[in-house]
Write a protein that holds these residues in place. Structure first.
Motif, PDB file in Angstrom:
ATOM      1  N   GLY A  49       1.448  -0.287  11.094  1.00  0.00           N
ATOM      2  CA  GLY A  49       0.014  -0.286  11.343  1.00  0.00           C
ATOM      3  C   GLY A  49      -0.531   0.986  11.962  1.00  0.00           C
ATOM      4  O   GLY A  49      -1.671   1.025  12.415  1.00  0.00           O
ATOM      5  N   GLU A  75      -5.473   1.288   2.729  1.00  0.00           N
ATOM      6  CA  GLU A  75      -4.282   2.034   3.112  1.00  0.00           C
ATOM      7  C   GLU A  75      -3.231   1.073   3.674  1.00  0.00           C
ATOM      8  O   GLU A  75      -3.572  -0.019   4.145  1.00  0.00           O
ATOM      9  CB  GLU A  75      -4.632   3.028   4.224  1.00  0.00           C
ATOM     10  CG  GLU A  75      -5.683   4.042   3.862  1.00  0.00           C
ATOM     11  CD  GLU A  75      -5.068   5.258   3.182  1.00  0.00           C
ATOM     12  OE1 GLU A  75      -3.832   5.427   3.278  1.00  0.00           O
ATOM     13  OE2 GLU A  75      -5.821   6.015   2.550  1.00  0.00           O
ATOM     14  N   ALA A  76      -1.992   1.550   3.684  1.00  0.00           N
ATOM     15  CA  ALA A  76      -0.892   0.718   4.165  1.00  0.00           C
ATOM     16  C   ALA A  76      -1.148   0.193   5.580  1.00  0.00           C
ATOM     17  O   ALA A  76      -0.983  -0.995   5.851  1.00  0.00           O
ATOM     18  CB  ALA A  76       0.408   1.506   4.125  1.00  0.00           C
ATOM     19  N   HIS A  77      -1.575   1.081   6.493  1.00  0.00           N
ATOM     20  CA  HIS A  77      -1.724   0.631   7.877  1.00  0.00           C
ATOM     21  C   HIS A  77      -2.883  -0.338   8.041  1.00  0.00           C
ATOM     22  O   HIS A  77      -2.861  -1.193   8.921  1.00  0.00           O
ATOM     23  CB  HIS A  77      -1.870   1.831   8.816  1.00  0.00           C
ATOM     24  CG  HIS A  77      -3.154   2.577   8.664  1.00  0.00           C
ATOM     25  ND1 HIS A  77      -3.317   3.600   7.766  1.00  0.00           N
ATOM     26  CD2 HIS A  77      -4.349   2.430   9.286  1.00  0.00           C
ATOM     27  CE1 HIS A  77      -4.545   4.061   7.854  1.00  0.00           C
ATOM     28  NE2 HIS A  77      -5.197   3.368   8.762  1.00  0.00           N
ATOM     29  N   VAL A 134      -1.566  -3.747   7.270  1.00  0.00           N
ATOM     30  CA  VAL A 134      -0.784  -4.312   8.372  1.00  0.00           C
ATOM     31  C   VAL A 134      -1.723  -5.003   9.352  1.00  0.00           C
ATOM     32  O   VAL A 134      -1.442  -6.084   9.845  1.00  0.00           O
ATOM     33  CB  VAL A 134       0.027  -3.210   9.085  1.00  0.00           C
ATOM     34  CG1 VAL A 134       0.797  -3.793  10.261  1.00  0.00           C
ATOM     35  CG2 VAL A 134       0.972  -2.530   8.110  1.00  0.00           C
ATOM     36  N   ARG A 135      -2.850  -4.364   9.604  1.00  0.00           N
ATOM     37  CA  ARG A 135      -3.812  -4.962  10.531  1.00  0.00           C
ATOM     38  C   ARG A 135      -4.365  -6.275   9.999  1.00  0.00           C
ATOM     39  O   ARG A 135      -4.758  -7.135  10.768  1.00  0.00           O
ATOM     40  CB  ARG A 135      -4.961  -3.997  10.795  1.00  0.00           C
ATOM     41  CG  ARG A 135      -4.531  -2.982  11.811  1.00  0.00           C
ATOM     42  CD  ARG A 135      -5.595  -1.991  12.139  1.00  0.00           C
ATOM     43  NE  ARG A 135      -4.926  -0.754  12.544  1.00  0.00           N
ATOM     44  CZ  ARG A 135      -5.450   0.448  12.429  1.00  0.00           C
ATOM     45  NH1 ARG A 135      -6.655   0.599  11.932  1.00  0.00           N
ATOM     46  NH2 ARG A 135      -4.772   1.489  12.822  1.00  0.00           N
ATOM     47  N   SER A 166       3.330   3.849   9.047  1.00  0.00           N
ATOM     48  CA  SER A 166       2.182   3.149   8.461  1.00  0.00           C
ATOM     49  C   SER A 166       2.506   1.678   8.244  1.00  0.00           C
ATOM     50  O   SER A 166       1.618   0.840   8.277  1.00  0.00           O
ATOM     51  CB  SER A 166       1.724   3.823   7.168  1.00  0.00           C
ATOM     52  OG  SER A 166       2.746   3.779   6.215  1.00  0.00           O
ATOM     53  N   GLY A 181       0.789  -1.232   0.000  1.00  0.00           N
ATOM     54  CA  GLY A 181       0.000   0.000   0.000  1.00  0.00           C
ATOM     55  C   GLY A 181       0.814   1.272   0.000  1.00  0.00           C
ATOM     56  O   GLY A 181       0.275   2.359   0.168  1.00  0.00           O
TER      57      GLY A 181
END
Ligand SMILES: Nc1ncnc2c1ncn2[C@@H]1O[C@H](COP(=O)(O)OP(=O)(O)OP(=O)(O)O)[C@@H](O)[C@H]1O
Ligand SMILES: [Mg+2]
Lengths: 255, 359
Positions: free
Chosen positions: B221, A77-79, A82-83, B218, A57
């Motif tokens: 996370g 989105e990138a974050h 991650v989740r 980011s 992302g």
């Protein structure tokens, strides 16, 4: 080992990325099975990092889609990715210069546990977080520099922290962009051992120029050339493929 | 493969906890600082008027530090929140809507926060330059609206006829500013303690991460949007309270509270004291206001000249060398030199243009 029926852990469909005139990714359709140890190789500038940047992302694809466990994550989105369990390391260290390794790892762990937005608590007061930081520090030999600012750490330690940070996210899919690049032999072993020690169901995509590492590690190899998937197969098949030799292995073996 | 012997990992765990709690603990220097501040209530009764001004500057600069020092958001329009707080307090008192000062101050903070929340979305993305321009633009806009809405704000004449009730119904504002100073100092201290707690929390740490390396933040996370909105809103609340204090302690407010000069000076105060360690704004306010007083007493027309020279020196020579006696500044001090070493790619690795994040 891989059950053919199951949905791939990570999949791309006709993924494309243009930078002006440059086509850094061209119609890449890649499928990575759950628990795979997948290597992505290719000459400099082939578009490997670009691909990882799209998967995580950082870059928006110009076209195509990305699926995680069959779910379209192209727009996330990138974050958010991650989740969902994607973590990565960067080819060039991306760390927090002013934070210590302890704070850095604590940050990633809190984020994973969903406590990263707590604003009225002293961090590191939860024993499970502290224990996890301790385990990571030990595993990646960072305990001796735990109180130092990251900016002043030697390169090898920073590299280990870069990897440890990805591990702290406890990913289901881990993308490693030349994790051992520039790392001295001794620490290189450390990194590879940590990767080898990951649980079997963690899916790993490794970008690496060192063919010894690639062939020891991978159960599957994709070769990227000029942004396109060139050859894909088992290590044996790829090693024997004359086109790969011509384009990539030949040149790197000569070097 | 896992279990190293228990004693070492227990030691390691306690060292980790110690590192975190050490950050949270009040150092003797800090305690001394606040005791000294408290002592001025009794030891410097003749200076309470200027000290009150200092406290208000300190609070405004502290507010700016929350966004600049901890989240990397630069602003040239912080007076917008300050002024909104100032006019809120003024209107509440003038029309006896909320006559108890502490309560009115809370409303001023809430007004600042509300406007901060709304405008935070304008500064979420973008470079320093766009942020400077957007914040500047918003502040100019607010000032002009206040100027035009003379029926409400008094326009260029300022808001007059503000009568202040006693603080908590007990402490009457006096001519010498004794009550005003004690009141302001208490407000500053309470808000400082809250800010200190917040920047030291996991949330505060994640802000520093976003500021330090948004790409990596980011990638572990950390979502930026709501955190930046949160700290921007909080900072705006602080600025609103600072503005409210100005009105309450002077029983007057004018367009000056919304002016560009106010925004620029707030930034100046913070830069003088140093960003990213909360005390910067406080120390900066003391230096700024006293320097202003002394210099303009000696050479009235040259105040701007000296402060300008001082600013250039600070930025070029580095505050770290000038003010190395402030321990926390040291963290900031090494940054530039270390940062270069840290960024230098290893010799074996070719530079990869694909790296390095969002455009
Ligand atoms: N942000 C960018 N802007 C313009 N061009 C880019 C950008 N990122 C990558 N490229 C170009 O895209 C191509 C692929 O780059 P990429 O970094 O993905 O290669 P790579 O396979 O990771 O190479 P290496 O092995 O050197 O790391 C290169 O030609 C590069 O110059
Ligand atoms: Mg690369």
């Amino acid at each position: 080992m891989m059950s053919a029926s199951s949905v791939p852990a990570l999949e791309t469909r006709a993924l494309e990325k243009r930078f002006g005139g440059i086509v850094a990714s061209n119609n890449v359709s890649l499928s990575i099975a759950r628990g795979a140890r997948h290597a992505l190789i290719g000459p400099n500038g082939a578009g490997k990092t670009t691909l990882v940047n799209m998967l995580t992302g950082v870059l928006k694809p110009s076209g195509g889609e990305i699926l995680l466990d069959g779910r379209d994550i192209t727009a996330l989105e990138a974050h958010e990715r991650v989740r969902l369990g994607i973590a990565r390391t960067f080819q060039i260290n991306q760390l927090f210069a002013d934070l210590t390794p302890v704070e850095t790892l604590g940050l990633a762990i809190s984020e994973r546990l969903g406590t990263g937005t707590h604003f009225w608590r002293v961090p590191g007061t939860r024993p499970e977080v502290v224990d996890e930081i301790a385990a990571l520090l030990e595993r990646f030999r960072l305990a001796d520099v735990m109180h130092e600012r990251t900016a002043v750490l030697p390169y090898g330690k920073q590299r280990l922290l870069e990897i440890a940070l990805a591990f702290a996210c406890r990913p289901r899919v881990l993308l490693l962009d030349e994790p051992a690049a520039g790392v001295p032999e001794a620490e290189r072993h450390e990194i590879l051992a940590a990767v080898a020690g990951l649980p079997e169901d963690v899916t790993v995509l490794l970008i690496e120029h060192d063919m010894d590492i690639v062939f020891t590690f991978a159960d599957r190899i994709s070769v990227l050339v000029n942004g396109q998937l060139f050859v894909e197969g088992t290590p044996d098949a790829v090693a024997r493929d004359p086109r790969v030799k011509a384009v990539y292995l030949g040149e790197s073996l000569d070097a | 493969m896992r279990g190293p012997d228990v004693s070492t990992s227990a030691k390691l765990a306690s060292a980790i906890s110690a590192q975190f709690t050490a950050r949270a603990r009040w150092s003797p220097l800090e305690v001394l600082f606040w005791l000294a501040a408290l002592a001025t209530i009794w030891l410097a009764p003749d200076h309470h008027l200027i000290l009150t001004e200092i406290v208000i500057w300190a609070l405004l600069a502290l507010s700016l530090d929350l966004i600049l020092g901890y989240a990397g958001i630069i602003s040239l329009g912080h007076a917008a929140f300050f002024g909104i707080g100032a006019y809120t307090a003024g209107l509440l008192a003038k029309h006896a809507l909320v006559s108890e000062p502490v309560l009115a101050l809370l409303v001023s903070g809430a007004a600042g926060a509300a406007f901060g929340f709304l405008t935070s979305f304008l500064v979420l993305r973008g470079t320093d330059l766009t942020r400077l321009m957007v914040t500047l633009g918003v502040a100019l806009l607010v000032r002009e609206i206040a100027n035009r809405a003379a029926w409400l704000t008094g326009g260029a004449d300022g808001l007059q006829g503000i009568g202040m009730e006693p603080v908590l119904g007990l402490f009457r504002f006096d001519l010498y500013g004794h009550t005003a100073y004690a009141y302001s100092l208490v407000v500053l201290f309470v808000l400082f303690v809250i800010a200190r707690r917040i920047v030291g929390s996991p949330f505060g740490l994640s802000l520093q991460a976003i500021k330090g390396n948004p790409l990596r933040a980011s990638a572990v996370g950390i979502g930026q949007t709501w955190r930046l909105v949160g700290i921007y809103t909080l900072a705006a609340a602080y600025a609103g309270v600072a503005g409210g204090l100005l009105t309450q302690t002077t029983a007057f407010t004018s367009l000056e509270s919304l002016s560009f000069d106010r925004s620029a000076d707030a930034l100046l105060v913070l830069i003088i004291g140093g960003t990213g360690h909360l005390y910067g704004g406080l120390i900066g306010a003391v230096v700024f206001r006293f320097a202003q007083d002394w210099i303009s007493a000696a050479t009235p027309q040259y105040w701007q000249f000296w402060i300008g020279l001082f600013l250039v020196l600070i930025v070029l020579v580095g505050r770290d060398r000038i003010g190395s006696w402030v321990a926390p500044v040291r963290r900031l001090a090494d940054r530039v030199s270390d940062w270069r070493a840290w960024r230098r790619p290893p010799a074996v690795e070719p530079t990869a243009p694909g790296e390095g994040g969002r455009p």
